[in-house]
Motif scaffolding. Structure first.
Motif, short mmCIF file in Angstrom:
data_model
loop_
_atom_site.label_atom_id
_atom_site.label_comp_id
_atom_site.label_asym_id
_atom_site.label_seq_id
_atom_site.Cartn_x
_atom_site.Cartn_y
_atom_site.Cartn_z
N PHE A 122 50.17 42.69 49.42
CA PHE A 122 49.43 41.45 49.21
C PHE A 122 47.91 41.63 49.34
O PHE A 122 47.19 40.66 49.57
CB PHE A 122 49.91 40.38 50.20
CG PHE A 122 51.31 39.95 49.92
CD1 PHE A 122 51.61 39.21 48.79
CD2 PHE A 122 52.34 40.29 50.77
CE1 PHE A 122 52.90 38.81 48.52
CE2 PHE A 122 53.64 39.89 50.52
CZ PHE A 122 53.91 39.16 49.39
N GLU A 123 47.43 42.83 49.18
CA GLU A 123 46.00 43.11 49.33
C GLU A 123 45.14 42.32 48.36
O GLU A 123 44.07 41.83 48.72
CB GLU A 123 45.77 44.60 49.14
CG GLU A 123 44.33 45.02 49.27
CD GLU A 123 44.19 46.52 49.18
OE1 GLU A 123 43.11 47.00 49.55
OE2 GLU A 123 45.12 47.20 48.74
N TYR A 124 45.58 42.18 47.15
CA TYR A 124 44.78 41.49 46.13
C TYR A 124 45.31 40.08 45.88
O TYR A 124 45.03 39.48 44.85
CB TYR A 124 44.78 42.30 44.84
CG TYR A 124 44.04 43.59 45.02
CD1 TYR A 124 42.65 43.60 45.09
CD2 TYR A 124 44.72 44.78 45.17
CE1 TYR A 124 41.97 44.78 45.28
CE2 TYR A 124 44.05 45.96 45.37
CZ TYR A 124 42.67 45.96 45.43
OH TYR A 124 41.99 47.11 45.62
N TRP A 125 46.08 39.53 46.80
CA TRP A 125 46.64 38.20 46.65
C TRP A 125 45.59 37.14 46.94
O TRP A 125 45.49 36.14 46.22
CB TRP A 125 47.83 38.06 47.60
CG TRP A 125 48.66 36.87 47.33
CD1 TRP A 125 48.59 35.67 47.97
CD2 TRP A 125 49.69 36.74 46.37
NE1 TRP A 125 49.53 34.81 47.48
CE2 TRP A 125 50.22 35.45 46.48
CE3 TRP A 125 50.24 37.60 45.42
CZ2 TRP A 125 51.24 34.99 45.70
CZ3 TRP A 125 51.26 37.13 44.66
CH2 TRP A 125 51.75 35.84 44.78
N LYS A 126 44.82 37.32 47.99
CA LYS A 126 43.79 36.35 48.40
C LYS A 126 42.54 37.12 48.81
O LYS A 126 42.57 38.33 48.99
CB LYS A 126 44.29 35.53 49.60
CG LYS A 126 45.47 34.64 49.28
CD LYS A 126 46.01 34.01 50.53
CE LYS A 126 45.19 32.81 50.89
NZ LYS A 126 45.74 32.07 52.03
N GLY A 127 41.48 36.40 48.99
CA GLY A 127 40.26 37.01 49.49
C GLY A 127 39.31 37.42 48.40
O GLY A 127 39.46 37.09 47.23
#
Length: 131
Positions: A122-127
């Motif tokens: 989920f590294e590129y899921w949010k932020g």
């Protein structure tokens, strides 16, 4: 490569049948191993066949008259700054070391593997780096 995997799968399947007949189907370990090897070969060959059908024409790297400039362009998305694979690898190393030392170390490694795996997925899921 696709053809090699079809041949490997067929060879392993044939050897599994010969092994079973020769051993009168009494020894299951070799038979299961050879059958799984055949299924692995067929699975990889099937995946490569499906992928090849999705691509149109001859890829530039397989063209004997192709130029280097023919394959210029994007090859996909690669994460240049991710630390999650490092933590996941370290946690897995602790888990596998636990197989030799003791089961308590496997539990400790699993405690760290789960958050590292979730973080990487989920590294590129949010932020700021969300896709």
């Amino acid at each position: 490569m696709e053809r090699v995997m079809w041949i490997f799968g067929a060879f392993a399947a044939a050897v599994a049948v010969v092994y079973g007949v020769w051993g009168e189907w009494s020894e299951p370990v070799g038979l299961v191993g050879l059958t799984l090897g055949a299924l692995l070969g067929f699975m990889i060959a099937g995946y490569l066949s499906i992928t090849r059908r999705k691509l149109e024409g001859v890829p530039p790297e397989d063209d004997p008259l192709g130029e280097i400039s023919d394959i210029a362009g994007d090859y996909g998305f690669f994460s240049p700054h991710s630390w999650w694979p490092l933590w996941l690898a370290a946690s897995c190393a602790v888990m596998f070391l636990g197989l030799a030392i003791g089961w308590w170390l496997v539990a400790l490694g699993a405690f760290f593997v789960i958050p590292a795996l979730v973080g990487w997925v989920f590294e590129y899921w949010k932020g700021p780096h969300a896709l």
